[in-house]
Structure formats: C-alpha cells, structure tokens
Design an enzyme around this catalytic site. Sequence first.
Site, PDB file in Angstrom:
ATOM      1  N   ARG A 176       0.874  -1.176   0.000  1.00  0.00           N
ATOM      2  CA  ARG A 176       0.000   0.000   0.000  1.00  0.00           C
ATOM      3  C   ARG A 176       0.904   1.216   0.000  1.00  0.00           C
ATOM      4  O   ARG A 176       1.710   1.411   0.917  1.00  0.00           O
ATOM      5  CB  ARG A 176      -0.914  -0.004   1.220  1.00  0.00           C
ATOM      6  CG  ARG A 176      -1.898   1.178   1.292  1.00  0.00           C
ATOM      7  CD  ARG A 176      -2.901   0.948   2.413  1.00  0.00           C
ATOM      8  NE  ARG A 176      -3.858   2.027   2.578  1.00  0.00           N
ATOM      9  CZ  ARG A 176      -3.824   2.958   3.531  1.00  0.00           C
ATOM     10  NH1 ARG A 176      -2.827   2.936   4.439  1.00  0.00           N
ATOM     11  NH2 ARG A 176      -4.735   3.898   3.614  1.00  0.00           N
ATOM     12  N   ASN A 220      -6.892   8.190   2.727  1.00  0.00           N
ATOM     13  CA  ASN A 220      -6.506   7.596   3.996  1.00  0.00           C
ATOM     14  C   ASN A 220      -7.274   8.225   5.151  1.00  0.00           C
ATOM     15  O   ASN A 220      -7.375   9.453   5.252  1.00  0.00           O
ATOM     16  CB  ASN A 220      -4.998   7.799   4.226  1.00  0.00           C
ATOM     17  CG  ASN A 220      -4.524   7.155   5.522  1.00  0.00           C
ATOM     18  OD1 ASN A 220      -4.494   5.941   5.634  1.00  0.00           O
ATOM     19  ND2 ASN A 220      -4.174   7.988   6.504  1.00  0.00           N
ATOM     20  N   GLU A 221      -7.841   7.384   6.020  1.00  0.00           N
ATOM     21  CA  GLU A 221      -8.475   7.818   7.273  1.00  0.00           C
ATOM     22  C   GLU A 221      -9.207   9.148   7.076  1.00  0.00           C
ATOM     23  O   GLU A 221      -8.858  10.168   7.679  1.00  0.00           O
ATOM     24  CB  GLU A 221      -7.420   7.914   8.378  1.00  0.00           C
ATOM     25  CG  GLU A 221      -6.738   6.582   8.638  1.00  0.00           C
ATOM     26  CD  GLU A 221      -5.660   6.619   9.696  1.00  0.00           C
ATOM     27  OE1 GLU A 221      -5.412   7.701  10.276  1.00  0.00           O
ATOM     28  OE2 GLU A 221      -5.030   5.562   9.961  1.00  0.00           O
ATOM     29  N   HIS A 281      -8.655   0.242   9.990  1.00  0.00           N
ATOM     30  CA  HIS A 281      -7.320   0.370  10.567  1.00  0.00           C
ATOM     31  C   HIS A 281      -7.415  -0.017  12.036  1.00  0.00           C
ATOM     32  O   HIS A 281      -8.264   0.505  12.770  1.00  0.00           O
ATOM     33  CB  HIS A 281      -6.793   1.794  10.406  1.00  0.00           C
ATOM     34  CG  HIS A 281      -6.552   2.166   8.980  1.00  0.00           C
ATOM     35  ND1 HIS A 281      -6.040   3.396   8.605  1.00  0.00           N
ATOM     36  CD2 HIS A 281      -6.747   1.470   7.824  1.00  0.00           C
ATOM     37  CE1 HIS A 281      -5.929   3.437   7.282  1.00  0.00           C
ATOM     38  NE2 HIS A 281      -6.367   2.281   6.794  1.00  0.00           N
ATOM     39  N   TYR A 296      -5.725  -0.143  15.577  1.00  0.00           N
ATOM     40  CA  TYR A 296      -4.731   0.264  16.560  1.00  0.00           C
ATOM     41  C   TYR A 296      -5.358   0.102  17.954  1.00  0.00           C
ATOM     42  O   TYR A 296      -5.909  -0.955  18.254  1.00  0.00           O
ATOM     43  CB  TYR A 296      -4.245   1.681  16.273  1.00  0.00           C
ATOM     44  CG  TYR A 296      -3.470   1.783  14.968  1.00  0.00           C
ATOM     45  CD1 TYR A 296      -2.136   1.387  14.885  1.00  0.00           C
ATOM     46  CD2 TYR A 296      -4.070   2.265  13.809  1.00  0.00           C
ATOM     47  CE1 TYR A 296      -1.421   1.454  13.700  1.00  0.00           C
ATOM     48  CE2 TYR A 296      -3.363   2.344  12.602  1.00  0.00           C
ATOM     49  CZ  TYR A 296      -2.044   1.938  12.564  1.00  0.00           C
ATOM     50  OH  TYR A 296      -1.338   2.013  11.386  1.00  0.00           O
ATOM     51  N   GLU A 306      -4.425  -1.088   7.772  1.00  0.00           N
ATOM     52  CA  GLU A 306      -3.292  -0.729   8.620  1.00  0.00           C
ATOM     53  C   GLU A 306      -3.490  -1.391   9.971  1.00  0.00           C
ATOM     54  O   GLU A 306      -4.615  -1.536  10.448  1.00  0.00           O
ATOM     55  CB  GLU A 306      -3.193   0.784   8.859  1.00  0.00           C
ATOM     56  CG  GLU A 306      -2.764   1.629   7.699  1.00  0.00           C
ATOM     57  CD  GLU A 306      -2.581   3.093   8.117  1.00  0.00           C
ATOM     58  OE1 GLU A 306      -2.413   3.352   9.339  1.00  0.00           O
ATOM     59  OE2 GLU A 306      -2.630   3.962   7.243  1.00  0.00           O
ATOM     60  N   TRP A 310       1.384  -1.593   9.072  1.00  0.00           N
ATOM     61  CA  TRP A 310       2.022  -0.269   9.067  1.00  0.00           C
ATOM     62  C   TRP A 310       3.298  -0.348   9.891  1.00  0.00           C
ATOM     63  O   TRP A 310       3.239  -0.711  11.057  1.00  0.00           O
ATOM     64  CB  TRP A 310       1.088   0.789   9.657  1.00  0.00           C
ATOM     65  CG  TRP A 310       1.674   2.160   9.509  1.00  0.00           C
ATOM     66  CD1 TRP A 310       2.607   2.755  10.311  1.00  0.00           C
ATOM     67  CD2 TRP A 310       1.407   3.087   8.443  1.00  0.00           C
ATOM     68  NE1 TRP A 310       2.942   3.991   9.832  1.00  0.00           N
ATOM     69  CE2 TRP A 310       2.222   4.228   8.689  1.00  0.00           C
ATOM     70  CE3 TRP A 310       0.590   3.075   7.323  1.00  0.00           C
ATOM     71  CZ2 TRP A 310       2.210   5.340   7.846  1.00  0.00           C
ATOM     72  CZ3 TRP A 310       0.575   4.176   6.498  1.00  0.00           C
ATOM     73  CH2 TRP A 310       1.383   5.300   6.758  1.00  0.00           C
TER      74      TRP A 310
END
Length: 448
Positions: A78, A155-156, A222, A224, A251, A280
């Site tokens: 990516r 992105n995001e 994503h 996290y 990610e 990531w």
Amino acid sequence: MRKRLTVAGAALLTLLAAVFAFVQPAHAATGFSVANGRLYDAGGVEFVMRGVNHAHTWYPQQTSSFANVKALGANTVRVVLSSGDRWTKNSAADVSNVISLCKANRLICVLEVHDTTGYGEQSGAITLDRAVDYWLSIAGALNGQEKYVIVNIGNEPYGNQGYATWATDNANAIKRLRAGGIAHTIMVDAPNWGQDWSFTMRDNAATVFNADPARNTVFSIHMYGVFDTAAEITDYLGRFRSAGLPIVVGEFGFNHSDGNPDEDTILSYSQANRIGWLGWSWSGNGGGVEYLDMATSFNPAQLTSWGQRIFNGANGIRATAREASVYSGSTPTPPTPTPTTPPPTTPPAGGCTASYTIVNQWQGGFQGEVKVTAGSAAITGWTTRWTFANGQTVSQSWNAALSNSGASYTARNVDYNGRLGAGASTSFGFVAGWNGTNAAPAVTCTAS
C-alpha cells in the site's frame, strides 16, 4: 510521517448486526473484482492481501523498498501518495513509475491519497471530493492498470468529528470516479482516524457498496488501540464476513500510543477467514511512533521485532502470502518441498511436534526448515532438539534462538512465535554446511 491517531474513547460494541442486502456482479475480466464478499484478481482467483504500507510520498528515493518487501514474501504494498494539498504532489509520471515498480516485483499496488487523513479534526486535511480530483487528474497513469492496482480513495478520511457524512461522501466519490472512467477496484477507509469506533462504516457499508455501479468496492479498517481485545477484532471483522461484504485490515500495528492492539488475533483471525491485511509500515515513521518501523532505515537486513513478527512470525507474510495469479498466469499454489522425514503425527494435547525439511541444497551447503505444530491445546513456548549424524554445521538461523554442543542443536522460540493456538504452526530456518552426506535428523519438540 504518519499522524498520531487520536481516539475519543472506547465505544461499547453493539449487540445488533446490521442487515445488508445486495446483488453481486459476475467477475470482471479486466482487473480485480468483488463477489460474495471476496476479492478476485484478474485471473478469477481469490486474492488475499498480505503486505505492508510504504511511505513513498515522503521517501520517494527509497525505490528499492518494493523489491525488498517482495523478497521478504509480500504480495501487496500500500503506497502513500499525496495530492499536493499537504505534501509534495505525486505526479502522474511518478505514479506510473510506482506501478512499474510494483509490476516488476510482482506486487499488487494499493495506491492511497494521504492528504485526507483526519479531515474535520486535522488542520489542512482535504475532503474525499478533493481526493477524487487528484485521482481523475492522474487517470492516464491508472487506466489500463486494473489488473495490478487498487485505488484507495483517501486515507483515514475523517477524525473524530464531522464523520456523519462518511457514507454519503464515499458514495458520491465512488460515483465520480466511475463516471470519470476509473474501472479499478476501489477501497474506502473507515472514519475515526480509520478505526470506526462509532461503527459508521460497519453500519453503512452496504449503502456505499450499492452506490458503486460496478459493485467493486472493498472496505478498509485500521486497527490500533481501539482493537485491543480479541472480541473487538473478531466481532468487527466477523460482521462483514457474515454480511458478505469485503473487508481488509488496511493498517495495524503491534503497539500504539493510543493503546496496544491485539496483533496476534488480527493475524490469526484474518488467516482463518481469508481476510487481507497490510501492516504499518515498512520504514520511516516519526512523530513518536518510530517503533512501527519494520526495517531500520529501510534496510531489509535489519528487521525490527515488529518486522520479524510481520514477515516471519506465526500467520505472517512468509507463511501465508500467495502471489496474484496475474503474474503467473495460473492459480497460485504454495511451494511444497518434499520432506526428508515423514510428516509429524498428531501432536499430543498440550505438547508439540516438529518436522524437518531440506528446502534447498547445493554443493557444500543447504537451507533447512523446521516446522513446529502445537497439539490439541495452546502452548506458550517450544523447544526443539536434534543431532546431526554427518558433521553438518549451522552458520545462520532465523525465527529461533539456536545453540549447539557439537553436533547436538537446540532451537527455542523467540518472543513473537512462542504462543501457538491448538493445532497452529510456526517455522524457523537456517543455513548449514555439509560434506559427503546430508541425512535428515529426527527432531523432537517440547512445549511450555
């Protein structure tokens, strides 16, 4: 350098699953397509992403990174691009070069515009509509590359404010891209700095999918700090699977300043359910998240513990990645080296077994691999032992702590591959010398 994620707070998991209804199209012949919640490559073969993110727009000189991540087994990269609104614009010529690097290294390119990151909360962030302007401006570099490229709109695209329009904005962006001739599979990111703690993407994904005239959209979460338990990970991904909607983990990290994600569950659940993921990130992180570098200073010979986990750990890239069939012209299959010893018997409960394979051999040297498999109960660590009978000597090893006393060798797990679920496997390798005879030794395994 990637902006540090901010999270408004942990949200309670809802007990009601969203109801999705849609009709899937037939496989497209020109590029990637989506059917029944799965991604298929141009050869009609299901494709599961196993790769990493690479910060190309900030490190455009690091073109060797494509070959390096491929050499470590990745099937996808990516690539971070900029529309020119927050960072230096990646021109159509530069994007063409990136695609060429992906193709030369038999990688699938997921291209994303990073300038949308945290819109509504991050100063300078741009709208999805502005990101579409960029994609249409470089359409000449994209058209004809549908077999090799997936377009990740932005992105995001929202922080923790103003994300109520996520579904409408993404639907409109997709329609504009299609009207502008972009025929690629499109990927859309979740709001809330990509982590969707508000479940906005989860509960509106069907609406966005149906807004695509080509029904060729994939959703990206994503993971996290919001995803720090197995229950949160399996619930979120499981709802997409149950709904028949395509989802990838675009990610994730093994740690983060906003919390510690459960990377082991991300990897194991994704493998069990054929869900793609992209860790990531390769190298070059800053802003306090330098620990998310997989390689020190872009050097593939200096993998960090995170890099070792992603590439060489249980359910990691080396163990699970399969190259897109567009590069081979046929259905990809994993290599199956002929074992030099019989396969292990079913491991006992709470124990483990090990099998020894000569992967490659040349005059005076060979590469060996030992596969460790847990029994019918999970284990927290393992130790394998064997004794060479023909004077073989190991000169280099990876994915294990190896020691020897003469011809007797002991290999123990390292920090990222000791915990194995019931029936799960991991492997380690080594390079050794031989002379005359290279008989395979018997290997024992002890669990802890």
